[in-house]
Motif scaffolding. Sequence first.
Motif, mmCIF file in Angstrom:
data_model
loop_
_atom_site.group_PDB
_atom_site.id
_atom_site.type_symbol
_atom_site.label_atom_id
_atom_site.label_comp_id
_atom_site.label_asym_id
_atom_site.label_seq_id
_atom_site.Cartn_x
_atom_site.Cartn_y
_atom_site.Cartn_z
ATOM 1 N N UNK A 1 -6.749 14.898 70.540
ATOM 2 C CA UNK A 1 -6.762 15.710 69.326
ATOM 3 C C UNK A 1 -6.009 17.011 69.568
ATOM 4 N N UNK A 2 -5.203 17.411 68.596
ATOM 5 C CA UNK A 2 -4.441 18.654 68.688
ATOM 6 C C UNK A 2 -4.584 19.417 67.383
ATOM 7 N N UNK B 1 -5.887 19.164 62.058
ATOM 8 C CA UNK B 1 -6.235 18.391 63.252
ATOM 9 C C UNK B 1 -5.414 17.112 63.263
ATOM 10 N N UNK B 2 -4.672 16.906 64.357
ATOM 11 C CA UNK B 2 -3.926 15.669 64.561
ATOM 12 C C UNK B 2 -4.685 14.830 65.568
ATOM 13 N N UNK B 3 -5.238 13.710 65.114
ATOM 14 C CA UNK B 3 -5.911 12.773 66.017
ATOM 15 C C UNK B 3 -4.864 11.776 66.524
ATOM 16 N N UNK B 4 -5.291 10.787 67.294
ATOM 17 C CA UNK B 4 -4.361 9.767 67.765
ATOM 18 C C UNK B 4 -3.679 9.126 66.558
ATOM 19 N N UNK C 1 -5.032 6.043 64.555
ATOM 20 C CA UNK C 1 -6.226 6.106 63.711
ATOM 21 C C UNK C 1 -6.003 6.935 62.442
ATOM 22 N N UNK C 2 -4.849 7.581 62.328
ATOM 23 C CA UNK C 2 -4.534 8.398 61.154
ATOM 24 C C UNK C 2 -3.995 7.513 60.030
ATOM 25 N N UNK C 3 -4.466 7.715 58.796
ATOM 26 C CA UNK C 3 -4.003 6.892 57.668
ATOM 27 C C UNK C 3 -2.492 6.964 57.440
ATOM 28 N N UNK C 4 -1.888 8.146 57.698
ATOM 29 C CA UNK C 4 -0.441 8.276 57.479
ATOM 30 C C UNK C 4 0.373 7.908 58.714
ATOM 31 N N UNK C 5 -0.311 7.519 59.811
ATOM 32 C CA UNK C 5 0.381 7.099 61.026
ATOM 33 C C UNK C 5 0.982 8.238 61.824
ATOM 34 N N UNK C 6 0.672 9.492 61.480
ATOM 35 C CA UNK C 6 1.186 10.641 62.211
ATOM 36 C C UNK C 6 0.049 11.293 62.983
ATOM 37 N N UNK C 7 0.296 11.597 64.252
ATOM 38 C CA UNK C 7 -0.726 12.241 65.055
ATOM 39 C C UNK C 7 -0.264 12.386 66.485
ATOM 40 N N UNK C 8 -1.210 12.519 67.369
ATOM 41 C CA UNK C 8 -0.930 12.702 68.786
ATOM 42 C C UNK C 8 -0.978 11.352 69.495
ATOM 43 N N UNK C 9 -0.262 11.248 70.609
ATOM 44 C CA UNK C 9 -0.411 10.028 71.403
ATOM 45 C C UNK C 9 -1.348 10.239 72.581
ATOM 46 N N UNK C 10 -1.939 11.457 72.690
ATOM 47 C CA UNK C 10 -2.770 11.706 73.867
ATOM 48 C C UNK C 10 -4.194 12.180 73.554
#
Length: 168
Positions: free
Chosen positions: A64-65, A47-50, A53-62
């Motif tokens: 949850x995916x 799960x990629x959240x915004x 809010x992700x500790x590693x700074x990787x995720x979605x800009x829109x």
Amino acid sequence: AAVEEYGPEGVDLSRLFLGDAAGGVTIAAGAVIVPISGDRVLCFQRKYREYWVEPDGMGSFSRDMVPDVVFAAPAAGAPERRVIVLDAKYRINDGLNDALNSIHTYRDALVQEAEGGRTEGIVTAAYLLTPHVPELKDDFEDMRVPGRLFHPQYREKFRFGAVTLRPG
């Protein structure tokens, strides 16, 4: 396939398979990360959240995916990861536009924060996995969709498309 490519060292499948009291084995549901070799990982249903809010700074800009399968490895000479998204679709002819929208979305909306607060994409390739077997021509530009998506030249040029995956 990853073990064949990178070797068995560091592979940990303990979270991927679950056993039951009757001796059966099932694949775990939900997010599972399988270390492959060194810093390479296979992620199932990650799960990629915004990204903010992700500790590693990787995720979605829109939003949850949750892609089906992600292969992640460090970028050459850099600490951040680069990602290949594989999204399973069992009926490619029905719902092709939805299938293409999903891999376009993964490719374009999964990001990491870069210097100065700007974002940069982390997905280097996105492919549909499907049992469909296309008839290929010499040149992908002469083909109609969905066959064009499977053409090796198309996949190499755009790092996008479809791959046949069938049991056996």
